[in-house]
Design an enzyme around this catalytic site. Structure first.
Site, PDB file in Angstrom:
ATOM      1  N   ASP A 176     -54.148 -49.838  39.625  1.00 10.14           N
ATOM      2  CA  ASP A 176     -55.532 -50.260  39.448  1.00 10.14           C
ATOM      3  C   ASP A 176     -56.322 -49.022  39.061  1.00 10.14           C
ATOM      4  OD1 ASP A 176     -58.123 -51.691  39.754  1.00 10.14           O
ATOM      5  OD2 ASP A 176     -56.855 -53.201  40.702  1.00 10.14           O
TER       6      ASP A 176
ATOM      7  N   HIS B  24     -58.907 -52.596  34.560  1.00  8.72           N
ATOM      8  CA  HIS B  24     -58.454 -51.964  35.807  1.00  8.72           C
ATOM      9  C   HIS B  24     -57.400 -50.882  35.536  1.00  8.72           C
ATOM     10  CE1 HIS B  24     -60.751 -54.309  38.638  1.00  8.72           C
ATOM     11  NE2 HIS B  24     -60.360 -55.440  38.076  1.00  8.72           N
TER      12      HIS B  24
ATOM     13  N   GLU C 153     -60.763 -59.310  34.942  1.00 13.30           N
ATOM     14  CA  GLU C 153     -61.948 -58.455  34.879  1.00 13.30           C
ATOM     15  C   GLU C 153     -61.816 -57.338  33.842  1.00 13.30           C
ATOM     16  OE1 GLU C 153     -63.697 -58.801  39.328  1.00 13.30           O
ATOM     17  OE2 GLU C 153     -61.982 -57.474  39.156  1.00 13.30           O
TER      18      GLU C 153
HETATM   19  C1  ACM Z   1     -59.315 -60.206  41.178  1.00 12.89           C
HETATM   20  O1  ACM Z   1     -59.811 -60.415  42.294  1.00 12.89           O
HETATM   21  N1  ACM Z   1     -59.922 -59.409  40.331  1.00 12.89           N
HETATM   22  C2  ACM Z   1     -58.082 -60.838  40.772  1.00 12.89           C
END
Ligand code: ACM
Length: 785
Positions: A210, A281, A360
């Site tokens: 991440d 991410h 995201e």
């Molecule tokens: C997430 O909570 N961004 C999968």
């Protein structure tokens, strides 16, 4: 009576089996006359459980007899448990004994999912039969739950005579762990896997990369871990933080360690699905290899409101939470990099699935990039969502060639997907319904209630991610949406609890967030739907907690919490404060303030004016196990009738419209989220009936903003007045003052009804967190003076 298969399993018809058959016949005769029990302390609740009379005693002479093949490892795990918790273990043998034995064997059970088992316990022996090895393993997990949690005599463990027949409901029973935001060692991850095994989970979703850290060694790209595995500090507390601890933080797993953990999980019948989260991410990977960004020469954006430690030059591993705009560029360099990473990954993980994230991913950098815009033209892609789809599909095709299927978060639905893509639905049910109707397999993991990083108590004493998610919400979750046809339902593989680690600073906190909610989730995933009962689960929970005490596991006591509900009175002239605990073994006492006299609590307390520190305690076995205290702020609207034109989102429903006039002001931000109503993309229009014509000299609307969580102040707020509740006039604008999230007007108006309208920001504009998505509007209390 089940038939022992002579073909699939190497069964020896011997004395032992005959004995088992006879004994279990006797037991079934007993159990036919005894009442079928559902409140026995096995979690997840088995499909069938019949209690006999009396006990079988495990002592030092008890032998584990392996009648089925390849069961040595499972016997070993049971012995480890006995050794760790009771200080002795048992001899394992293959030769039959005619009493004092725990027999492990196979029986054909013909259930579609692996893991079916049965247990028969009489005064002479325990007979555990699995449909396969997994089934025997689950039988052992159940047996462990029958062991005494306290007062056991040394080397003598009574377990109740009973018969169980059990098999799982869902194929996919998952728990996730984010090791990027905070890192957990190999030993800690193994313990986490043990917890999953205890509750018959079969999948561990390992979130390995991440923004805040890349955690898996990739030999071809050593800087992923040497640079991307470490950050120079971490913000303190909830975003944006009260400072930065300036402590270099990080870690990663070597490939050798990964293999060790994969084997450890496999020995517990758990598959590990690794996640490499792309194309968003990915800040840690970009910090290691800036060419992965569309703008390699740009320095990382550091949110202006967060404290930073160390250099700000070049690409940095972020030290705060949230979503970052510098994402992977869909260049050939990036694809080559990802293919190389996947080549190493598929060697390490036998799972048929690889999780590629897809959540995201802000599109700002792709919009600014001439390269991306040209690529979109060349590939005839409509927009940046099309580009994300192109990105995911390229990786998907590559993994398919390696005989792997992909799983992605539900944002991957934004573009076209290959039919064999599995969607992990986290936003809510709607995304799952869309995916299942498109013919994709779906794993349910809606944030509410399956994100176990949200608070489980309203009285958390450490920081948790915003949102209130008590154990009963987890327990009552049903993974199969009603809207689906039978064929579509077959695409719901199961569900998963997610454990994001922004606020999991150590293993104790991880345990605290996991327990006991994992027990509730296990029952959602394993037990038959019609068997599930919160009332029954509550009766079994105290023994589960005792076992956690025995194992020195740190768990949340929120189950005992006193939960106060502010309710309207019949005449709308005050507040009834009703206090309850989920547990019913104790007694509640209350007082008007923390230093006034205590009273026994019998019925809801009537509050008729502002009061500070109305308090209650909960006493179980002479111990105070929970406390609650509440301030009430009265004004002319408090306790009055209120209606809403739009209903809040099911993620943030508060206690309905009354939340806005219940006299309770949110003083703890998002952690106290049940005191907020949250509206996704929708406006708030509330009408309060003051009950009689009143002069109004002021109105306040308490709102909240946390842009990192896509929560924005309203664009504007106004109020208008009415005598009949239909025709509203004298509209006045409310202005926000300072940072107290309120808007105030002063005007003398006589009216019975007041309408408060707050305009949602709508789609979040470019350059702001969550851009392109509907903004959340959070409102709390309306005050009328
Ligand atoms: C997430 O909570 N961004 C999968």
């Amino acid at each position: 009576m089940k038939i022992l298969s002579q073909t699939s399993f190497k069964l020896k018809i011997n004395l032992n089996i005959l004995c088992t058959l006879l004994c279990s016949m006797v037991l079934i005769l007993i159990s036919c006359t005894s009442k079928s029990q559902t409140n026995f302390n096995v979690v997840p609740a088995p499909v069938e459980l019949k209690i006999g009379n009396g006990y079988f005693k495990i002592d030092k002479e008890t032998r584990i007899v392996l009648e089925g093949v390849n069961l040595e490892k499972i016997a070993g795990l049971f012995n480890n448990y006995l050794e760790e918790n009771y200080g002795f273990n048992l001899r394992v043998s293959k030769s039959p004994v005619n009493k004092n034995a725990i027999i492990l064997n196979y029986e054909r059970m013909n259930y579609p999912l692996p893991g079916a088992y049965s247990i028969e316990i009489n005064d002479k022996q325990v007979y555990i039969a699995g449909d396969n090895e997994t089934g025997v393993f689950y039988g052992i997990q159940t047996l462990i739950q029958l062991l005494p949690t306290k007062n056991a005599k040394k080397y003598s463990l009574p377990i109740p005579q009973l018969s169980i027949s059990d098999h799982p409901r869902f194929k996919y029973r998952g728990m996730h762990l984010d090791v990027s935001r905070h890192f957990f060692s190999v030993e800690q991850v193994k313990k986490y896997i043990d917890h999953l095994a205890t509750f018959k989970f079969n999948t561990f979703h390992w979130h390995l990369t991440d923004d805040q850290g890349w955690r898996i060694e990739i030999k071809k790209y050593p800087k992923l871990t040497s640079v991307g595995g470490f950050r120079n500090g971490t913000i303190i507390g909830a975003y944006p933080g009260t400072g930065n601890d300036s402590i270099r933080y990080g870690g990663f797993y070597t490939q050798q360690q990964i293999k060790e953990v994969v084997k450890y999980a496999a020995d517990r019948y758990i598959t590990i699905i690794p996640e490499i989260d792309i194309p968003g991410h990915s800040s840690a990977a970009i910090a290691a290899y800036p060419q992965l960004s569309c703008f390699p020469a740009e320095t990382s954006q550091i949110p202006a409101n967060t404290a930073w430690a160390g250099s700000r030059e070049g690409k940095q591993v972020p030290q705060s939470w949230g979503v970052f705009e510098d994402v992977l560029c869909p260049s050939e360099f990036t694809f080559k990099f990802l293919e190389d990473v996947m080549n190493e990954l598929v060697q390490l993980f036998p799972s048929k699935y690889i999780h590629i994230g897809g959540d995201e991913c802000p599109k700002e950098s792709w919009k600014r990039s001439a390269f991306c815009q040209q690529l979109m033209k060349d590939k005839k892609l409509k927009d940046e969502n099309g580009l994300q789809s192109y990105f995911i599909q390229r990786i998907e095709k590559y993994l398919n060639k390696h005989n792997k299927k992909i799983i992605g978060w539900d944002e991957i639905l934004d573009g076209e997907l290959a039919p064999n893509t599995t969607v992990m639905s986290w936003h809510g049910e709607q995304e799952c319904i869309v995916a299942a109707k498109q013919g994709h397999d779906v794993i349910m993991t809606p944030e509410n209630p399956l994100y176990l990083n949200h608070a489980q108590s309203k009285h958390e004493d450490s920081v948790t991610q915003g949102g209130f998610n008590p154990i009963e919400n987890v327990y009552n979750y049903e993974p199969v949406p009603k809207e689906l046809t039978l064929k579509e339902v077959s695409h719901i593989l199961g569900a998963q609890g997610n454990m994001w680690s922004e606020h999991l600073l150590n293993e104790k906190k991880l345990e605290y967030m996991l327990f006991p909610r994992i027990a509730a989730l296990s029952e959602v995933l394993w037990s038959p739907k019609e068997k599930r009962s919160w009332e029954d689960f509550k009766k079994r929970l105290p023994v589960i907690l005792e076992r956690l005490d025995q194992q020195k596991i740190n768990y949340s006591h929120a189950y005992y919490d006193l939960i106060g509900a502010a309710l309207p009175t019949e005449t709308n002239d005050g507040i009834l404060w009703k206090i309850e605990s989920n547990n019913k073994d104790g007694a509640i006492k209350w007082s008007y303030s923390s230093n006034s006299a205590m009273h026994d609590y019998h019925e809801a307390i009537t509050v008729q004016g502002s009061a500070k520190g109305v308090s209650a305690i909960y006493i179980v076995n002479d111990k105070v196990v929970a406390r609650v205290s509440q301030d009430f702020y009265f004004n002319k609207a408090t306790g009055k009738k209120i209606t809403l034109s739009n209903q809040p989102s099911s993620n943030y429903p508060g206690d309905g419209a009354f939340t806005l006039v219940n006299g309770i002001q949110n003083e703890k931000g998002l952690a106290w989220s049940s005191e907020f109503l949250g509206f996704s993309g929708k406006d708030v229009e509330a009408v309060i009936d003051l009950g009689k014509t009143e002069i109004t000299t002021g109105i306040k609307l308490h709102a909240f903003e946390q842009q990192a969580s896509w929560i924005y102040f309203p664009l504007f707020v106004n109020a208008s007045f009415s005598e009949d509740g239909i025709n509203f006039s004298d509209q006045i604008e409310l202005k926000r003052t300072g940072n107290i999230y309120s808007a105030v007007i002063i005007k003398e108006t006589a009216a019975r009804y007041i309408k408060v309208f707050a305009k949602n920001t709508g789609i979040i504009s470019i350059g702001n967190p969550g851009s392109g998505n509907p903004a959340w509007l959070f409102v709390d209390e309306i005050e009328v003076q």
